[in-house]
Design an enzyme around this catalytic site. Structure first.
Site, PDB file in Angstrom:
ATOM      1  N   GLU A   1       2.309 -11.159  59.236  1.00  0.00           N
ATOM      2  CA  GLU A   1       1.333 -11.521  60.257  1.00  0.00           C
ATOM      3  C   GLU A   1       1.789 -12.691  61.127  1.00  0.00           C
ATOM      4  O   GLU A   1       1.264 -12.899  62.220  1.00  0.00           O
ATOM      5  CB  GLU A   1      -0.021 -11.809  59.611  1.00  0.00           C
ATOM      6  CG  GLU A   1      -0.596 -10.565  58.959  1.00  0.00           C
ATOM      7  CD  GLU A   1      -2.099 -10.626  58.752  1.00  0.00           C
ATOM      8  OE1 GLU A   1      -2.683 -11.712  58.947  1.00  0.00           O
ATOM      9  OE2 GLU A   1      -2.677  -9.582  58.400  1.00  0.00           O
TER      10      GLU A   1
ATOM     11  N   ASP B   1      -9.977  -1.821  56.994  1.00  0.00           N
ATOM     12  CA  ASP B   1      -9.013  -2.700  56.320  1.00  0.00           C
ATOM     13  C   ASP B   1      -9.486  -4.131  56.479  1.00  0.00           C
ATOM     14  O   ASP B   1     -10.223  -4.465  57.419  1.00  0.00           O
ATOM     15  CB  ASP B   1      -7.613  -2.539  56.910  1.00  0.00           C
ATOM     16  CG  ASP B   1      -6.570  -3.352  56.136  1.00  0.00           C
ATOM     17  OD1 ASP B   1      -6.699  -3.460  54.902  1.00  0.00           O
ATOM     18  OD2 ASP B   1      -5.635  -3.881  56.756  1.00  0.00           O
ATOM     19  N   SER B   2      -9.039  -4.983  55.580  1.00  0.00           N
ATOM     20  CA  SER B   2      -9.383  -6.395  55.681  1.00  0.00           C
ATOM     21  C   SER B   2      -8.660  -7.058  56.845  1.00  0.00           C
ATOM     22  O   SER B   2      -9.025  -8.164  57.247  1.00  0.00           O
ATOM     23  CB  SER B   2      -9.016  -7.122  54.374  1.00  0.00           C
ATOM     24  OG  SER B   2      -7.635  -6.992  54.104  1.00  0.00           O
TER      25      SER B   2
ATOM     26  N   CYS C   1      -7.060  -0.153  52.585  1.00  0.00           N
ATOM     27  CA  CYS C   1      -6.791  -1.498  52.076  1.00  0.00           C
ATOM     28  C   CYS C   1      -6.685  -1.387  50.563  1.00  0.00           C
ATOM     29  O   CYS C   1      -7.613  -0.906  49.908  1.00  0.00           O
ATOM     30  CB  CYS C   1      -7.926  -2.433  52.468  1.00  0.00           C
ATOM     31  SG  CYS C   1      -7.868  -4.083  51.726  1.00  0.00           S
ATOM     32  N   ASN C   2      -5.559  -1.800  50.017  1.00  0.00           N
ATOM     33  CA  ASN C   2      -5.372  -1.686  48.574  1.00  0.00           C
ATOM     34  C   ASN C   2      -6.340  -2.574  47.801  1.00  0.00           C
ATOM     35  O   ASN C   2      -6.867  -2.171  46.768  1.00  0.00           O
ATOM     36  CB  ASN C   2      -3.930  -2.034  48.218  1.00  0.00           C
ATOM     37  CG  ASN C   2      -2.971  -0.914  48.528  1.00  0.00           C
ATOM     38  OD1 ASN C   2      -2.758  -0.014  47.720  1.00  0.00           O
ATOM     39  ND2 ASN C   2      -2.390  -0.932  49.707  1.00  0.00           N
ATOM     40  N   THR C   3      -6.574  -3.785  48.290  1.00  0.00           N
ATOM     41  CA  THR C   3      -7.475  -4.687  47.576  1.00  0.00           C
ATOM     42  C   THR C   3      -8.892  -4.139  47.561  1.00  0.00           C
ATOM     43  O   THR C   3      -9.563  -4.144  46.523  1.00  0.00           O
ATOM     44  CB  THR C   3      -7.451  -6.086  48.222  1.00  0.00           C
ATOM     45  OG1 THR C   3      -6.115  -6.594  48.200  1.00  0.00           O
ATOM     46  CG2 THR C   3      -8.346  -7.040  47.466  1.00  0.00           C
TER      47      THR C   3
ATOM     48  N   CYS D   1       0.640  -2.487  49.299  1.00  0.00           N
ATOM     49  CA  CYS D   1      -0.077  -3.209  50.357  1.00  0.00           C
ATOM     50  C   CYS D   1       0.332  -2.580  51.680  1.00  0.00           C
ATOM     51  O   CYS D   1       1.523  -2.295  51.901  1.00  0.00           O
ATOM     52  CB  CYS D   1       0.273  -4.694  50.345  1.00  0.00           C
ATOM     53  SG  CYS D   1      -0.438  -5.617  51.729  1.00  0.00           S
ATOM     54  N   THR D   2      -0.630  -2.376  52.556  1.00  0.00           N
ATOM     55  CA  THR D   2      -0.352  -1.645  53.792  1.00  0.00           C
ATOM     56  C   THR D   2       0.460  -2.456  54.795  1.00  0.00           C
ATOM     57  O   THR D   2       0.911  -1.908  55.801  1.00  0.00           O
ATOM     58  CB  THR D   2      -1.668  -1.173  54.437  1.00  0.00           C
ATOM     59  OG1 THR D   2      -2.558  -2.283  54.575  1.00  0.00           O
ATOM     60  CG2 THR D   2      -2.325  -0.098  53.565  1.00  0.00           C
ATOM     61  N   HIS D   3       0.647  -3.751  54.555  1.00  0.00           N
ATOM     62  CA  HIS D   3       1.532  -4.554  55.403  1.00  0.00           C
ATOM     63  C   HIS D   3       3.011  -4.302  55.090  1.00  0.00           C
ATOM     64  O   HIS D   3       3.878  -4.505  55.949  1.00  0.00           O
ATOM     65  CB  HIS D   3       1.279  -6.053  55.196  1.00  0.00           C
ATOM     66  CG  HIS D   3       0.074  -6.587  55.890  1.00  0.00           C
ATOM     67  ND1 HIS D   3      -1.201  -6.257  55.511  1.00  0.00           N
ATOM     68  CD2 HIS D   3      -0.056  -7.453  56.930  1.00  0.00           C
ATOM     69  CE1 HIS D   3      -2.067  -6.905  56.284  1.00  0.00           C
ATOM     70  NE2 HIS D   3      -1.397  -7.629  57.158  1.00  0.00           N
TER      71      HIS D   3
ATOM     72  N   TYR E   1      -8.112 -10.589  51.792  1.00  0.00           N
ATOM     73  CA  TYR E   1      -8.953 -10.221  50.662  1.00  0.00           C
ATOM     74  C   TYR E   1      -8.215 -10.393  49.331  1.00  0.00           C
ATOM     75  O   TYR E   1      -8.832 -10.464  48.278  1.00  0.00           O
ATOM     76  CB  TYR E   1      -9.373  -8.754  50.772  1.00  0.00           C
ATOM     77  CG  TYR E   1     -10.536  -8.458  51.683  1.00  0.00           C
ATOM     78  CD1 TYR E   1     -10.942  -9.345  52.677  1.00  0.00           C
ATOM     79  CD2 TYR E   1     -11.240  -7.264  51.559  1.00  0.00           C
ATOM     80  CE1 TYR E   1     -12.002  -9.042  53.524  1.00  0.00           C
ATOM     81  CE2 TYR E   1     -12.298  -6.958  52.387  1.00  0.00           C
ATOM     82  CZ  TYR E   1     -12.677  -7.842  53.365  1.00  0.00           C
ATOM     83  OH  TYR E   1     -13.733  -7.543  54.205  1.00  0.00           O
ATOM     84  N   GLY E   2      -6.877 -10.397  49.377  1.00  0.00           N
ATOM     85  CA  GLY E   2      -6.083 -10.301  48.156  1.00  0.00           C
ATOM     86  C   GLY E   2      -6.364 -11.363  47.119  1.00  0.00           C
ATOM     87  O   GLY E   2      -6.275 -11.104  45.924  1.00  0.00           O
TER      88      GLY E   2
END
Length: 284
Positions: A168, A20-21, A83-85, A202-204, A52-53
């Site tokens: 974050e 993941d980023s 990571c989706n991006t 998004c994984t967040h 990365y987005g």
């Protein structure tokens, strides 16, 4: 772009790589380990270069490719882009351009396809919403993947550029989080009031799930990715025994970050509810 290393065929078992980023991929890792605890995992977060987005396709591809090659060099035969991006902007190029040349017997999978496959049985109105980073929305990857599988489904996307910083910076429970969650959710629903299924792209975003649920209509199904990706990986390994036999079994998980191990360890407790030991490495 630097010359690519090549990886000879190697049938010895190794860990499953999770990339993941940043930190969000930990939500994917958690669900994968719950379903498939028997395997070894190696998690790599490119925290030094996140997010990365907002980056271009070319830069995301370059960064993701570097990470995948490093994971290969560390013994991984299978890598999941959690990571989706990265899945949106780099996965296809890596699969089609890089793997055949540098590592034809290794595999890289993403998180978008398993999510897209699931929505067909969930939506009744055939209108689906995506809440994701700006980069993922602009890539149209979810729209393309869903409509490839289900041409009758209309897809509506809303970028949520401030949700990752909220997570974050540990602001999930703040009034500011409420404001920005309601803002982006309302924008999405104004596009198509009959949306009945919303993908958290998004994984967040699972860390904001309670607030997202609060501002969406009660009848809307929310799709978080962790369980879907875990189930898809289990199915993939059952259908590819040659790859499953190359996944090391020990139940261990090793963590790496490209930034501060101390910061990563602190943030990991937010995502995993447990302390982890992490090492730093530099991607080149």
């Amino acid at each position: 772009m630097k010359a690519m290393p090549t990886f000879a065929a190697d049938h010895r078992p190794g860990p499953i790589g999770i990339f993941d980023s940043g930190y969000g991929g930990l939500t994917i890792l958690e669900k994968i380990r719950e379903l498939l605890p028997q395997y070894d995992y190696l998690y790599l977060g490119d925290n030094a270069r996140t997010p990365y987005g907002s980056r271009s396709f070319e830069v995301v591809y370059e960064f993701t490719r570097e990470a995948v090659l490093r994971l290969f060099s560390m013994g991984c035969r299978l890598v999941i882009l959690a990571c989706n991006t990265a899945s949106a902007k780099a996965l296809r190029s890596i699969q089609q351009l890089d793997l055949p040349c540098v590592a034809p017997d290794r595999r890289v999978l993403g998180v978008i396809r398993p999510t897209a496959e699931a929505v067909g049985s969930l939506t009744r109105t055939r209108e689906v919403g995506i809440l994701a980073t700006t980069g993922t929305i602009q890539s149209c990857s979810y729209t393309l993947e869903i409509q490839k599988l289900y041409p009758d489904i209309a897809v509506f996307g809303e970028p949520c550029p401030l949700w990752v910083p909220l997570v974050e910076n540990r602001e999930c429970d703040s009034p500011g989080a409420d404001y920005f969650v309601e803002k982006y959710v309302s924008r999405l629903m104004r596009q198509a009031p009959d949306i009945d299924t919303v993908i958290l792209g998004c994984t967040h975003y699972p860390l904001l799930l309670d607030k997202i649920r609060r501002y969406l209509p009660k009848e809307v199904t929310i799709v978080a990715q962790g369980e879907l990706v875990a189930a898809s990986l289990k199915d993939y390994l059952s259908r590819h025994p040659e790859m499953e036999s190359r996944c090391e079994r020990g139940g261990e998980c090793t963590f790496y970050t490209t930034e501060s191990p101390e910061k990563f360890s602190t943030m990991a407790t937010l995502f995993l509810q447990q302390e982890v030991s992490v090492s730093r490495l530099i991607l080149e």
